[in-house]
Design a protein around this motif. Structure first.
Motif, short mmCIF file in Angstrom:
data_model
loop_
_atom_site.label_atom_id
_atom_site.label_comp_id
_atom_site.label_asym_id
_atom_site.label_seq_id
_atom_site.Cartn_x
_atom_site.Cartn_y
_atom_site.Cartn_z
N LEU A 81 0.83 -1.20 0.00
CA LEU A 81 0.00 0.00 0.00
C LEU A 81 0.87 1.25 0.00
CD1 LEU A 81 -3.06 0.52 0.12
CD2 LEU A 81 -2.86 0.66 2.59
N GLN A 82 0.54 2.19 -0.87
CA GLN A 82 1.29 3.44 -0.91
C GLN A 82 0.34 4.62 -1.10
OE1 GLN A 82 3.48 2.27 -4.55
NE2 GLN A 82 2.95 4.31 -5.29
N ILE A 83 0.69 5.74 -0.49
CA ILE A 83 -0.12 6.95 -0.58
C ILE A 83 0.40 7.79 -1.75
CG2 ILE A 83 -0.74 9.10 0.57
CD1 ILE A 83 -0.57 7.62 3.22
N ASN A 84 -0.53 8.20 -2.62
CA ASN A 84 -0.17 9.01 -3.79
C ASN A 84 -0.55 10.48 -3.62
OD1 ASN A 84 0.73 6.65 -5.03
ND2 ASN A 84 -1.27 6.24 -5.93
N GLY A 85 -0.97 10.88 -2.43
CA GLY A 85 -1.34 12.27 -2.18
C GLY A 85 -2.79 12.38 -1.75
#
Length: 141
Positions: A81-85
């Protein structure tokens, strides 16, 4: 108005009250555990679904508010899981989401989706993701 029409109106009002009570009970049951927050999810379909997210050891779980199932509808591996903004809700989605919420762009295994939540929940999510060990170093508990 005849007696049959009045009876139908009363039964419809009781049915609506029971459904609202069931939704409130479901939300309080889901939110009763530690590590949960209110959220709405928007996948590829572009449709927002209300629910509750829960932090698990290795996953972020999304449970739909309009379901009786105790099984999460979506599970996202923490290591993928990664946050893109994030951004403010725009256009029609601003009317569908509670006031003060933000829309967070996320990626999981090549799939892009959005979660709407309040800013406090966003800071918790970003801290939870950053607090995990680097992939390939250490283990995911």
């Amino acid at each position: 108005m005849n007696d049959l029409g009045l009876l139908i109106i009363i039964l419809a009002a009781v049915a609506v009250a029971l459904m609202m009570g069931a939704l409130l009970l479901r939300r309080s049951q889901l939110r009763g555990a530690l590590g949960t927050f209110d959220a709405s999810i928007c996948l590829v379909s572009g449709r927002w679904r209300m629910g509750v997210c829960r932090y698990a050891e290795q996953e972020l779980e999304f449970m739909s508010l309009y379901s009786l199932s105790p099984i999460p509808r979506h599970r996202f591996q923490r290591s993928q899981l990664q946050i893109n903004g994030w951004r403010e809700p725009q256009g029609a989605e601003a009317a569908k989401l509670p006031g003060g919420w933000i829309v967070v762009g996320l990626g999981h295994g090549g799939q892009e989706f959005e979660l709407a939540m309040n800013y406090g929940a966003y800071t918790g999510l970003s801290a939870w993701l950053e607090a995990g060990p680097v992939v390939g170093i250490g283990t995911w508990r």
